[in-house]
Write an enzyme that holds these catalytic residues in place. Structure first.
Site, PDB file in Angstrom:
ATOM      1  N   SER A   1       0.849  -1.187   0.000  1.00 42.79           N
ATOM      2  CA  SER A   1       0.000   0.000   0.000  1.00 42.79           C
ATOM      3  C   SER A   1       0.891   1.245   0.000  1.00 42.79           C
ATOM      4  O   SER A   1       1.694   1.421  -0.908  1.00 42.79           O
ATOM      5  CB  SER A   1      -0.952  -0.056   1.192  1.00 42.79           C
ATOM      6  OG  SER A   1      -2.049   0.798   0.993  1.00 42.79           O
TER       7      SER A   1
ATOM      8  N   ASP B   1      -9.725  -3.685  -5.671  1.00 39.64           N
ATOM      9  CA  ASP B   1      -9.178  -2.891  -4.573  1.00 39.64           C
ATOM     10  C   ASP B   1      -9.663  -1.441  -4.691  1.00 39.64           C
ATOM     11  O   ASP B   1      -9.331  -0.760  -5.654  1.00 39.64           O
ATOM     12  CB  ASP B   1      -7.646  -2.940  -4.641  1.00 39.64           C
ATOM     13  CG  ASP B   1      -6.977  -2.271  -3.450  1.00 39.64           C
ATOM     14  OD1 ASP B   1      -7.662  -1.522  -2.730  1.00 39.64           O
ATOM     15  OD2 ASP B   1      -5.777  -2.500  -3.259  1.00 39.64           O
TER      16      ASP B   1
ATOM     17  N   HIS C   1      -7.917  -5.093  -1.620  1.00 39.37           N
ATOM     18  CA  HIS C   1      -6.725  -4.552  -0.973  1.00 39.37           C
ATOM     19  C   HIS C   1      -6.056  -5.560  -0.048  1.00 39.37           C
ATOM     20  O   HIS C   1      -4.838  -5.601   0.064  1.00 39.37           O
ATOM     21  CB  HIS C   1      -7.120  -3.302  -0.177  1.00 39.37           C
ATOM     22  CG  HIS C   1      -5.967  -2.431   0.185  1.00 39.37           C
ATOM     23  ND1 HIS C   1      -5.228  -1.741  -0.750  1.00 39.37           N
ATOM     24  CD2 HIS C   1      -5.412  -2.118   1.380  1.00 39.37           C
ATOM     25  CE1 HIS C   1      -4.278  -1.049  -0.134  1.00 39.37           C
ATOM     26  NE2 HIS C   1      -4.367  -1.254   1.156  1.00 39.37           N
TER      27      HIS C   1
END
Length: 699
Positions: A549, A635, A670
């Site tokens: 991320s 995501d 995600h």
């Protein structure tokens, strides 16, 4: 590096230049076409992805498989090892509430949690939610929230079945084991019950996947008939709900990364409008707990960079009535407060080590719970009950598996309630955890936590995995991870760089790694790598960098700026297309992220700052280490096209090194795969890549 016998040719993404000018600066994006124009609909239904884009992502997956396919036996071995360290029928320590104690557990071989309860003083347990049964008809399944009603008759629960983080809420009857007809969709997953158990509050996500509205749902009615309770007008603010410490209020907590504001709904009067605590002021953050007619507020007001605790009367809680209880102490960061009828508990961190401090509210006496290891992780775990002297906390270190304790705040005694079991065996004495300080180029001292096998020769030959994050003020705890042992047992050193941008050394450490100071995060990571080399833990081109991320942005920036140090880089769901994402205010996270990165739409300075480090925009014609980028098609946080565009540009621009690989999970978002064992497949790919990049995958 050993490659597959017959690697397929790397895909070449066609260049379809898209140019734009902002603040007089021209930018060309050759791969903008990889962002599906209908991305909002793709989140809800991945099947409608543009065929050209799907074809390219599929080709990249085939290419990655052709290069890493030969590690399939190794991946299988790794999964077997990691699974062998999981207690398959693990369960949480039951948490008491009234006549019952509630728990979560897994069944042998099960992927998903079961939620249940037992009589408070022990006895036969019953299961109300069976995650394995609920997941069986879905490729992806993830629980959101699960909360019993105050009368213990109903269980509100939510799940996401696409990976897109749209959670649907249902309500289950404990007596029948069946769901009521109520269905509340497109929420963030959380629920707060009204005191009479006839309605609940929830947050609905808008079309841009933003949590902006609080609604109240009455049982037995349709979602279309729900009442809007509160709506946030600022697209840069997110809104979430939780119960207050005493259970009297639903707290509506709103904010961005710099400013916050809270409102209270009296759960005994759920139809009453929410009451504002203190109006938002730029840069002032606060969170609260309640006890009787008093609020206890954790805040950075009055330039308390590392936060302080103030009190305010419940009847008039505005800012002018705040009074210091625990004053600001520079360098001692108050992470969290928890409140009980007789005690205030605060979790603090100084010099990257946490402690728990307990204050008797009657006598004002304070004491801390002490620990011995050089680096460790500590968390308080909360309680359903307010009238209790019991505090539950969890402790672990990089060598010590997680331990859950009940601590009597009056007697000052601790009782071990659970020690994480490692079925395949784990001898703490076989491993060493330690810390070094890396000196950054501006003199800042960066803590680095290290794990390795006992008896490691410090001669620079060991491969090393260096993990980092460094954003949003999130600290990276030096906690236990059973999975890491698969690398460490193969001779790897595992290290965590506690870089600026995280709050490992206090809130100032975070402020020193954001916006115009963002590059400090990247420099700290490179300095950590160099310090590990200097201390002979490893050497140049023996290091594999790993981050996900915002930590994936770190990986992209480090590949551009200090790639020569690394044998390989793994970037999971990497936020690498920073400029284009921050210029698109329709994306779910963009307006709330402007305080973190800057707003390049409004500010030329922010535009130039982001353009100077954004990994995608700074790919250069030079050698790069081997890179594995991993994305998720649904995501909503780091969209699939960020890693896709980055790998396409790397492959078209770099002059040597590599290879660079893209793996897109076409059925997840995600967090990757949803089942606890399926997730191990993805960890195994990361570790197999790391071993391959270090040249020991065949060993």
């Amino acid at each position: 590096m050993t490659q597959a016998k017959t690697p397929s040719k790397p895909p070449v993404a066609p260049r379809r230049p898209h140019s734009f000018t902002r603040h007089g600066i021209a930018v060309t994006d050759d791969y903008a076409w990889l962002k599906d124009a209908k991305w909002q609909e793709v989140l809800r239904d991945p099947k409608i992805l543009d065929p050209d884009i799907r074809k390219y992502l599929d080709e990249e997956n085939v290419y990655t498989e052709s290069l890493l396919g030969h590690t399939a036996p190794l991946q299988k071995t790794l999964v077997g090892e990691m699974r062998g360290r999981i207690k398959e029928d693990d369960s949480s320590v039951p948490s008491a509430d009234g006549p019952f104690a509630y728990f979560r557990r897994f069944r042998e071989g099960g992927q998903h949690e079961l939620f249940g309860r037992m009589p408070r003083d022990g006895g036969e347990g019953e299961i109300v939610l069976d995650g394995d049964a609920l997941a069986k008809d879905h490729k992806y399944f993830k629980f959101g929230g699960s909360r019993h009603s105050y009368d213990h008759k109903l269980q509100a629960w939510s799940a996401d079945t696409k990976g897109s983080e749209y959670f649907s809420i249902r309500v289950r009857d404990w007596a029948t084991g069946k769901d009521l007809d109520d269905l509340v969709e497109e929420t963030d997953g959380g629920v707060v019950w009204a005191a009479d158990c006839k309605s609940f509050f929830y947050v609905k996500l808008d079309d841009n996947h933003r949590p902006m509205q609080v609604w109240r749902h009455k049982l037995g009615t349709k979602q279309a008939d729900d009442s809007l309770v509160y709506e946030e007008q600022d697209a840069g603010w997110f809104t979430h709900l939780h119960e207050s410490t005493s259970g009297r209020f639903c707290v509506i907590a709103g904010g961005d990364h710099e400013t916050s504001e809270q409102r209270l709904i009296d759960l005994a009067h759920p139809e009453a409008p929410p009451r504002l605590v203190a109006a938002r002021e730029d840069g002032v953050q606060y969170s609260l707990a309640d006890r009787g007619d008093e609020l206890f507020i954790l805040t950075n007001a009055d330039d308390a960079i590392d936060f302080k605790i103030v009190t305010a009367p419940l009847g008039s809680p505005e800012r002018k009535n705040w009074r210091d209880l625990i004053p600001y102490r520079p360098g001692i960061y108050i992470i969290d407060l928890d409140l009980y009828a007789g005690h205030l508990v605060r979790l603090e961190r100084a010099n990257a080590l946490p402690s728990v401090v307990i204050r008797d509210l009657a006598t004002k006496d304070e004491h801390a719970i002490a620990f011995d290891e050089a680096a460790y992780s500590l968390d308080t775990m909360g309680s359903y009950e307010f009238e209790t002297t019991n505090l539950r906390f969890a402790y672990s270190s990089m060598t010590t598996p997680s331990e859950v304790y009940d601590y009597d705040m009056v007697k000052r005694t601790r009782t071990l309630r659970k020690r994480q079991e490692i079925p395949s065996g784990h001898n703490v004495a076989d491993y060493v955890t330690t810390r070094i300080m890396a000196k950054a180029q501006d003199g800042a001292e960066v803590p680095v936590s290290i794990l390795h096998r006992r008896g490691l020769n410090l001669d620079g030959t060991a491969p090393l995995l260096l993990y980092g994050y460094g954003s949003y003020g999130m600290a990276m705890p030096a906690s236990f991870s059973a999975n890491r042992l698969s690398l460490v047992d193969r001779g790897f050193v595992y290290a965590i760089a506690h870089i600026r941008g995280g709050a490992d050394k206090g809130w100032g450490w975070y402020l020193d790694g954001k916006r115009e100071k963002k590059t400090n995060s990247f420099d700290d990571f490179a300095a950590s790598a160099r310090a590990l080399i200097a201390a002979k833990y490893t050497s140049e081109k023996r290091i594999v960098g790993h981050g996900g991320s915002a930590g994936g942005m770190l990986m992209g920036a480090v590949a551009n700026r200090a790639g020569e140090l690394f044998a390989g880089i793994v970037a999971e769901v990497p936020f690498v297309d920073v400029l284009n994402t921050m210029l698109d205010d329709t994306l779910p996270l963009t307006p709330p992220e402007w305080p973190e990165w800057g707003n390049p739409i409004e500010s030329e300075k922010d535009f130039r700052t982001i353009l100077s480090y954004s990994p995608y925009d700074n790919v250069a014609a030079k050698d790069y280490p081997a890179i594995l980028a991993m994305g998720g098609l649904t995501d909503p946080r780091v969209t699939y096209w960020e890693p896709a565009k980055w790998i396409a540009r790397l492959r078209a621009t770099m002059s040597g090194g590599g290879p660079v690989l893209l793996r897109t999970n076409m059925g997840a978002g995600h967090g990757g795969a949803s089942g606890r064992f399926d997730r191990l497949d993805e960890v195994a790919i990361v570790y197999a890549f790391a071993l391959w990049a270090a040249g020991i995958a065949e060993a």
